[in-house]
Design an enzyme around this catalytic site. Sequence first.
Site, PDB file in Angstrom:
ATOM      1  N   GLY A  80      -1.184  -0.050 -14.640  1.00 43.86           N
ATOM      2  CA  GLY A  80      -2.812   0.130 -14.251  1.00 43.86           C
ATOM      3  C   GLY A  80      -2.606   0.538 -12.648  1.00 43.86           C
ATOM      4  O   GLY A  80      -1.729  -0.154 -12.045  1.00 43.86           O
ATOM      5  N   VAL A  99       6.146   6.018   1.415  1.00 48.74           N
ATOM      6  CA  VAL A  99       7.496   6.744   0.815  1.00 48.74           C
ATOM      7  C   VAL A  99       7.519   8.159   1.296  1.00 48.74           C
ATOM      8  O   VAL A  99       8.940   8.364   1.616  1.00 48.74           O
ATOM      9  CB  VAL A  99       7.438   6.555  -0.667  1.00 48.74           C
ATOM     10  N   ARG A 132       0.118   4.666 -19.220  1.00 48.19           N
ATOM     11  CA  ARG A 132       1.187   3.901 -19.689  1.00 48.19           C
ATOM     12  C   ARG A 132       1.744   4.772 -20.698  1.00 48.19           C
ATOM     13  O   ARG A 132       1.098   4.887 -21.791  1.00 48.19           O
ATOM     14  CB  ARG A 132       0.429   2.695 -20.313  1.00 48.19           C
ATOM     15  N   ASP A 163       5.230  -5.085 -14.412  1.00 47.62           N
ATOM     16  CA  ASP A 163       6.572  -5.304 -15.163  1.00 47.62           C
ATOM     17  C   ASP A 163       6.568  -4.207 -16.386  1.00 47.62           C
ATOM     18  O   ASP A 163       7.929  -3.907 -16.384  1.00 47.62           O
ATOM     19  CB  ASP A 163       6.288  -6.722 -16.008  1.00 47.62           C
ATOM     20  N   THR A 187       0.227  -4.099  -8.623  1.00 51.65           N
ATOM     21  CA  THR A 187      -0.665  -4.555  -9.519  1.00 51.65           C
ATOM     22  C   THR A 187      -1.728  -5.354  -9.032  1.00 51.65           C
ATOM     23  O   THR A 187      -1.336  -6.453  -8.023  1.00 51.65           O
ATOM     24  CB  THR A 187       0.045  -5.161 -10.857  1.00 51.65           C
ATOM     25  N   ASP A 218      -2.611  -7.976 -10.581  1.00 53.04           N
ATOM     26  CA  ASP A 218      -2.357  -9.330 -11.179  1.00 53.04           C
ATOM     27  C   ASP A 218      -1.553 -10.291 -10.494  1.00 53.04           C
ATOM     28  O   ASP A 218      -1.501 -11.468 -10.779  1.00 53.04           O
ATOM     29  CB  ASP A 218      -1.626  -8.982 -12.639  1.00 53.04           C
ATOM     30  N   ASP A 246       1.661 -10.910 -10.886  1.00 50.15           N
ATOM     31  CA  ASP A 246       2.361 -11.806 -11.813  1.00 50.15           C
ATOM     32  C   ASP A 246       3.863 -11.079 -11.821  1.00 50.15           C
ATOM     33  O   ASP A 246       4.558 -11.069 -12.679  1.00 50.15           O
ATOM     34  CB  ASP A 246       1.667 -11.485 -13.205  1.00 50.15           C
ATOM     35  N   GLY A 284      -6.267 -10.332 -14.836  1.00 48.29           N
ATOM     36  CA  GLY A 284      -5.032 -10.994 -14.692  1.00 48.29           C
ATOM     37  C   GLY A 284      -4.156 -10.841 -15.949  1.00 48.29           C
ATOM     38  O   GLY A 284      -2.930 -11.457 -15.674  1.00 48.29           O
ATOM     39  N   ARG A 285      -4.602 -10.445 -16.976  1.00 48.90           N
ATOM     40  CA  ARG A 285      -3.511 -10.458 -18.058  1.00 48.90           C
ATOM     41  C   ARG A 285      -3.170 -11.615 -18.537  1.00 48.90           C
ATOM     42  O   ARG A 285      -3.934 -12.612 -19.020  1.00 48.90           O
ATOM     43  CB  ARG A 285      -2.301  -9.401 -17.928  1.00 48.90           C
ATOM     44  N   HIS A 298     -13.077  -3.397 -14.864  1.00 49.39           N
ATOM     45  CA  HIS A 298     -12.427  -2.640 -14.040  1.00 49.39           C
ATOM     46  C   HIS A 298     -12.939  -2.166 -12.637  1.00 49.39           C
ATOM     47  O   HIS A 298     -12.154  -1.615 -12.096  1.00 49.39           O
ATOM     48  CB  HIS A 298     -12.043  -1.034 -14.920  1.00 49.39           C
TER      49      HIS A 298
END
Length: 324
Positions: free
Chosen positions: A11, A23, A72, A103, A126, A128, A130, A171-172, A254
């Site tokens: 995402g 970078v 993805r 992840d 991300t 999230d 997480d 937040g999944r 979204h």
Amino acid sequence: IKKIALLTSGGDAPGMNAAVRSVVRACTYYRIECVGVYRGYEGLIEGDFEALSGRHVSNIINKGGTILKSARSMEFKTVEGRAKAHKNLVDAGVNALVVVGGDGTFTGGLKFIQEFNFPVVGIPGTIDNDIYGTDYTIGYDTALNTVVEVIDKIRDTAGSHNRLFFIEVMGRDAGFIALNAGIGSGAEEVLIPEKDIGLDKLEESLKNGRDKGKTSSIVVVTEGKKIGKSVFELGDYIKEKYPAYDIRVSVLGHMQRGGTPSCFDRVLASRLGVAAVECLLDRVSGVMVGVINNEIVLTGLNKAIKLNNEIDKELLRVAEITSV
Ligand code: F6P
């Protein structure tokens, strides 16, 4: 290390462009070539590469989304897909890979290291938050601010119409957005995956609010089933039991992933981009660069994906106390 490839995957998150810029600029600074890979691991498999110079990334630090695009990839989950990707990198003379994502992205990177001993460094991107090994992921701060801004607007309507709003946020499997945006927007209740408060507690807290004279309420809910129900089922359930409530459900969706990155996300992304390139120059691979207590910290990619960031218990207490 002479040539680094860079991709964004999973995402998209606001601040990914700032990471790309960082970078590329770090590569220019250290006189290394940088190759941008389009559409994440999909582009790696298809060889969709473009050499990036410092000027390619001018005027993108303030842009949401990712100029490298994201995907993805299902094919990268197969050995054949990864073998194609590896061949493309070797053919292009690339010595190392920087991946920006969550992840899923790091899981792919880890497989790549294990199978081909190819150097990979991860940057957490991300909304999230997480990911273990960093206090903040790129995009999380911007998403939080977007969510709070929108809940403020919904509160105007909730107040004007004496309504109860259930607001679903992303937040999944993680409640960081819901909990922090809930506190920041003064929500009456927050439903997150890390803590099942149960229907009784939800009903009790709504009733208490009414008894204390609250005429409108906001309940922030992380996506997916909470207390065994989707956000719409929760709305229906409360409506059926308490017909007096005027209930509305809002799914933010979204819009939470888009928009101009906050300064916090731009600075975080800039720091992590430089750190990732410096890691590879130091011949360190298989790690994610993160920031803990405002210092750059390296965490094994295997740990970053397996150990989830724990929800802050103090924040749960603050949410409870400030919503009385
Ligand atoms: O990981 C970021 C995220 O926005 C999650 O919060 C959400 O569950 C998911 O991605 C949605 O994915 P997609 O955009 O593929 O529907």
